[in-house]
Design an enzyme around this catalytic site. Structure first.
Site, short mmCIF file in Angstrom:
data_model
loop_
_atom_site.label_atom_id
_atom_site.label_comp_id
_atom_site.label_asym_id
_atom_site.label_seq_id
_atom_site.Cartn_x
_atom_site.Cartn_y
_atom_site.Cartn_z
N GLU A 31 0.83 -1.21 0.00
CA GLU A 31 0.00 0.00 0.00
C GLU A 31 0.87 1.26 0.00
O GLU A 31 0.55 2.24 -0.67
CB GLU A 31 -0.95 -0.02 1.20
CG GLU A 31 -2.03 -1.09 1.05
CD GLU A 31 -2.94 -1.18 2.26
OE1 GLU A 31 -2.43 -1.43 3.35
OE2 GLU A 31 -4.16 -0.98 2.11
N GLU A 90 -3.87 -9.40 3.67
CA GLU A 90 -4.69 -9.03 4.83
C GLU A 90 -5.83 -10.00 5.11
O GLU A 90 -6.14 -10.28 6.27
CB GLU A 90 -5.27 -7.61 4.65
CG GLU A 90 -4.27 -6.49 4.88
CD GLU A 90 -3.44 -6.14 3.66
OE1 GLU A 90 -3.42 -6.94 2.70
OE2 GLU A 90 -2.81 -5.08 3.66
N1 T1G Z 1 4.28 -7.76 11.96
C1 T1G Z 1 4.97 -8.16 13.03
N2 T1G Z 1 5.86 -9.17 13.00
C2 T1G Z 1 6.07 -9.77 11.82
C3 T1G Z 1 5.38 -9.40 10.65
C4 T1G Z 1 4.44 -8.34 10.75
N3 T1G Z 1 3.75 -7.92 9.69
N4 T1G Z 1 5.79 -10.20 9.63
C5 T1G Z 1 6.70 -11.02 10.15
N5 T1G Z 1 6.88 -10.77 11.46
C6 T1G Z 1 7.82 -11.44 12.36
C7 T1G Z 1 7.51 -12.92 12.52
O1 T1G Z 1 6.59 -13.14 13.55
C8 T1G Z 1 8.88 -13.48 12.85
O2 T1G Z 1 9.15 -13.19 14.20
C9 T1G Z 1 9.83 -12.62 12.01
O3 T1G Z 1 9.09 -11.41 11.73
C10 T1G Z 1 10.27 -13.24 10.71
O4 T1G Z 1 9.11 -13.72 10.03
C11 T1G Z 1 -2.74 -1.66 6.88
C12 T1G Z 1 -3.17 -3.92 8.31
C13 T1G Z 1 7.35 -11.27 5.51
C14 T1G Z 1 6.98 -13.30 4.10
O5 T1G Z 1 0.64 -10.39 6.60
O6 T1G Z 1 4.15 -13.22 5.55
O7 T1G Z 1 -0.39 -4.61 6.42
O8 T1G Z 1 9.18 -15.49 15.03
O9 T1G Z 1 9.64 -16.18 10.29
O10 T1G Z 1 9.64 -16.87 6.56
O11 T1G Z 1 -3.53 -3.00 5.16
O12 T1G Z 1 6.76 -13.05 7.84
O13 T1G Z 1 11.29 -14.31 14.49
O14 T1G Z 1 9.91 -13.57 16.44
O15 T1G Z 1 7.71 -15.39 8.87
O16 T1G Z 1 11.22 -14.96 5.96
C15 T1G Z 1 0.23 -7.75 6.16
C16 T1G Z 1 3.24 -11.25 7.32
C17 T1G Z 1 0.04 -7.18 7.53
C18 T1G Z 1 2.98 -10.30 6.19
C19 T1G Z 1 8.75 -13.27 5.90
N6 T1G Z 1 1.49 -8.42 6.10
N7 T1G Z 1 4.58 -11.80 7.24
O17 T1G Z 1 8.74 -14.67 6.03
O18 T1G Z 1 10.13 -14.98 8.16
S1 T1G Z 1 -1.52 -6.43 7.70
C20 T1G Z 1 1.61 -9.73 6.32
C21 T1G Z 1 4.93 -12.78 6.39
C22 T1G Z 1 -1.41 -4.97 6.95
C23 T1G Z 1 -2.53 -2.93 6.12
C24 T1G Z 1 -2.66 -4.15 6.93
C25 T1G Z 1 6.30 -13.35 6.51
C26 T1G Z 1 7.33 -12.79 5.51
P1 T1G Z 1 9.93 -14.20 15.13
P2 T1G Z 1 9.08 -15.17 9.37
P3 T1G Z 1 9.98 -15.44 6.65
#
Ligand code: T1G
Length: 697
Positions: free
Chosen positions: A106, A126
């Site tokens: 976004e 999302e």
């Molecule tokens: N927020 C907080 N922590 C996050 C995070 C996030 N968005 N994404 C990953 N982490 C932490 C995860 O818990 C882990 O922590 C570490 O980072 C590494 O992740 C307004 C509201 C990016 C593809 O849904 O899909 O934007 O376990 O082990 O395999 O519209 O993480 O090490 O303590 O998964 O390399 C939308 C979620 C949010 C993406 C990387 N975004 N993340 O994968 O590593 S909603 C997502 C992922 C939003 C807006 C809305 C994957 C990754 P720890 P990992 P990875």
């Protein structure tokens, strides 16, 4: 105020906005604040002609910080930050690498252009967190891709690669090599061409086909099986056809606010973190895993072949062992069929399958496994056969090699005792089809050491599985819960429900299939043979439902024979069969049972109560260590709807007193060996939840 996590650097007349918030550059308050300040600074600096937004580390912004959800608004909001970016009269180019997801994409859509590294990916995931894009994603994306494509991308939550992003109009250029340099060069080209700076929000929405949009929303609703977010996301995208950008944004925000507070979103966020926490077993932090380069598999049947493919798909070398040349050939055919199917479904190319197939060798005899670092046994479920096999493997494998059994119910302590290395023996229970199903139960037997458990957990992660640690008991975590529910489902049939009523209630709950359709799919004959073997030792006082035996006696073994609980003569979906209905009714008469009426809700409550009650027993017995372990087994192995979080999480939401009441009601209706779990009683009566219990431990 926390530190600001976006800084501005200068490259001649170009400003670089660098976001630096490891590990995934999530959009925490400090990042949003930094972006805002950077834009204000760049707007005021006359020497700057344009800007490039780039991220440090392994990825562009991967979205909002999920940990901040539910903590109330922290200014500046993301929609405001992006709106500020759009007001800049100088072009901003987003330089994407890694995974530009959710709020990250976004932010990029709030820039005037996007260049993407060839290995980069974009997506709006999302909906998988029970929400919709809340910072303009549903309003800006369709202005680049068209409504139809935007609905597809946003409701699936799937990521797409750079080339597709270019084809869909999301990216303006795919680049190789130094991303920042390429983005600056791209920006300079645009500046010298003197192109007008047009924010995405000011661009028109392309062709609108209301009939097609209606069809898409109907399809999304059906596929969502009760999950709200994909449907709401589609509706929000569809608003671009009729509303102004500002009104569409206001609607998007309202839907977002409503969903972020919903139980579904809480459950999906819980599942996101639980899926990552499940393999981080408390107490194993310091354990060292054995390095596994070569995996051996004993048995090239359905399970063994699927397991081999799971390892080969992850790039590992696999040696399989069979008892004869014929069995080895049959195994090779099975593996070929699995890959041919993948090609047919368009998941893999012929070249890819050839490379993977070459990683698998099938030999006759156990000696070929001598060099394996870990062996998974996947032979016939017979304790004596397995004990003998483990004793022989023990003599062949190098000291320290790990021996794992894929048994689903046999006693692993007894199997381990047949070897001189019980500390290196564990269970690795795959689910069928093993190359597809994400769940893997890693079973710790009495003498299994930490190194062995850690080796199995690490290996599971390497092959993309969700590994859950279980102790030894009949059925481990998953099959034990499933068996408890299966028994209750059969009692329900005897007491008045029909298989199709139960399956309909269970699918309405959100499972992909009901239990009776599942039995028919997996075949009724194996469980029948097992019941016959156990007939002599069965408690004669225990309630026993004979209907499944009657069905098998008719040669109806499920889908493979064209009939089981259902009729499949029409070829397709399971059809309720009047002759089975008659059989059930005759059986009730014979037993003097007066049928009762069960609503879908009655059935659903009983199912959930049964699963939670058994889950509580499993926790109390330390078979599973955390409620999230039980939940992840049910999500990834049995299709418990992810948007409900899993039975234990859902029980906390519903309230344990209610669950206990449901359990007691079932007991009062003739519990038949079903009793409230002491842990459930204790928690419900002391006003605690499973989450409290996990924290207190
Ligand atoms: N927020 C907080 N922590 C996050 C995070 C996030 N968005 N994404 C990953 N982490 C932490 C995860 O818990 C882990 O922590 C570490 O980072 C590494 O992740 C307004 C509201 C990016 C593809 O849904 O899909 O934007 O376990 O082990 O395999 O519209 O993480 O090490 O303590 O998964 O390399 C939308 C979620 C949010 C993406 C990387 N975004 N993340 O994968 O590593 S909603 C997502 C992922 C939003 C807006 C809305 C994957 C990754 P720890 P990992 P990875």
């Amino acid at each position: 105020m926390s530190e600001i996590l976006a800084r501005v650097e200068h490259r001649d007349d170009i400003a670089l906005i660098v976001v630096d918030n490891p590990p995934v550059n999530a959009l925490s308050q400090a990042v949003r604040e930094g972006l805002n300040r950077a834009v204000v600074e760049i707007a005021a600096d006359e020497s700057v002609k344009g800007a490039v937004l780039v991220c440090a580390g392994r990825t562009f912004i991967a979205g909002a910080d999920i940990k901040e959800f539910g903590k109330g608004p922290l200014e500046p909001s993301l929609p405001d930050t992006i709106a500020t970016m759009e007001t800049l009269q100088k072009p901003i180019v987003a330089a994407l690498h890694g995974t530009a997801l959710g709020g990250g994409l976004e932010v990029a859509l709030g820039c005037h252009y996007r260049v993407i590294d060839r290995g980069g990916q974009v997506g709006l995931p999302e909906v998988t967190l029970g929400i919709i894009p809340g910072a303009g994603g549903t309003q800006r994306l369709p202005r680049l891709t068209g409504i139809e494509q935007a609905i597809e991308l946003i409701t699936s939550g799937k990521r797409i690669g750079a080339e597709k992003a270019l084809a869909f109009g999301i990216a303006d250029k795919v680049v190789d090599g130094d991303l920042t340099a390429a983005a600056i060069a791209f920006l300079k080209e645009k500046l010298s061409a003197g192109e007008a700076v047009v924010p995405v929000s000011a661009r028109p929405v392309g062709k609108v086909d209301q009939t097609r949009i209606g069809e898409q929303i109907a399809k999304v609703t059906k596929k969502a099986r009760g999950q709200l977010s994909p449907v709401k996301a589609a509706e929000s995208v569809a608003n671009t056809a009729t509303l102004s950008f500002a009104d569409g944004m206001a609607r998007e925000r309202a839907i977002f606010e409503e969903l972020v507070a919903s139980d579904q979103s809480k459950a999906l966020r819980y599942a996101f973190f639980a899926e990552r926490a499940v393999s981080k077993v408390p107490g194993l932090e310091d354990a060292e895993a054995k390095e596994v380069r070569t995996v051996g598999i004993v048995g090239a049947g359905t399970m063994g072949s699927g397991i081999a493919v799971a390892f080969a798909d992850a790039g590992m070398r696999v040696i399989m062992s069979e008892m004869s040349g014929e069995a080895a050939d049959a195994g090779r055919d099975r593996i070929d069929r699995i890959y041919a199917d993948q090609v047919q479904r368009g998941r893999l190319t012929e070249d890819m399958t050839a490379e993977r197939q070459m990683r698998i060798t099938i030999a006759v005899g156990l000696e070929a496994l001598a060099g394996a670092d870990l062996v998974v046994e996947a032979v016939f479920e017979d304790l004596d056969v397995k004990k003998d096999l483990f004793a022989r493997l023990d003599g062949i494998l190098a000291p320290g090699a790990v021996l794992a059994t894929n048994t689903s119910y046999l006693d692993i302590d007894a199997i381990a005792a047949a070897t001189s290395r019980p500390d290196s023996v564990c269970g690795m229970h795959f689910f069928s089809p093993a190359n597809v199903m994400k769940l893997l139960e890693v079973v710790r037997a009495a003498k299994t050491d930490d190194r062995t458990v850690k080796t199995a957990l690490d290996l599971a992660r390497r092959i993309g599985k969700v590994a859950v640690l279980s102790g030894v008991c009949d059925g481990f975590i998953g099959n034990r819960i499933w068996a408890a529910w299966r028994k209750q489902a059969e009692f329900l049939v005897e007491d008045g429900a029909y298989p199709e009523d139960i399956d309909a209630a269970v699918t309405a709950f959100g499972f992909p299939m009901g239990p009776f359709a599942v039995y028919d799919l997996s075949g009724l004959d194996i469980a029948w043979a097992q019941r016959k073997r156990h007939a002599a030792t069965r408690d004669p006082a225990a309630r026993y439902v004979e209907i499944p035996d009657r069905i098998c006696e008719l040669g109806r073994f499920g889908r493979k024979t064209g009939a089981g609980w259902y009729d499949y003569s029409g070829g397709g979906a399971p059809a309720p069969d009047p002759s089975i209905r008659q059989m059930i009714e005759a059986h009730r008469d014979e037993k003097g049972i007066v049928p009762q009426h069960f609503t879908a809700e009655d059935i659903q409550r009983r199912m959930r109560a049964t699963m939670v009650n058994e889950g509580a027993n499993i926790l109390a017995e330390k078979i599973a260590h955390r409620p999230l372990d039980v939940d992840m087994v049910m999500l990834f192995g049995y299709g418990y709807p992810r948007w409900r979080g899993g039975p234990m999480f859902e029980a906390d939401l519903v309230g344990l007193p209610q669950i206990l009441e449901d359990v007691r009601e079932m007991c009062a209706a003739g519990g038949h060996g079903f009793a409230p779990s002491p842990l459930l009683v204790e928690l419900a009566e002391s006003g605690k939840s499973f989450a409290d219990w996990a924290e207190d431990k």
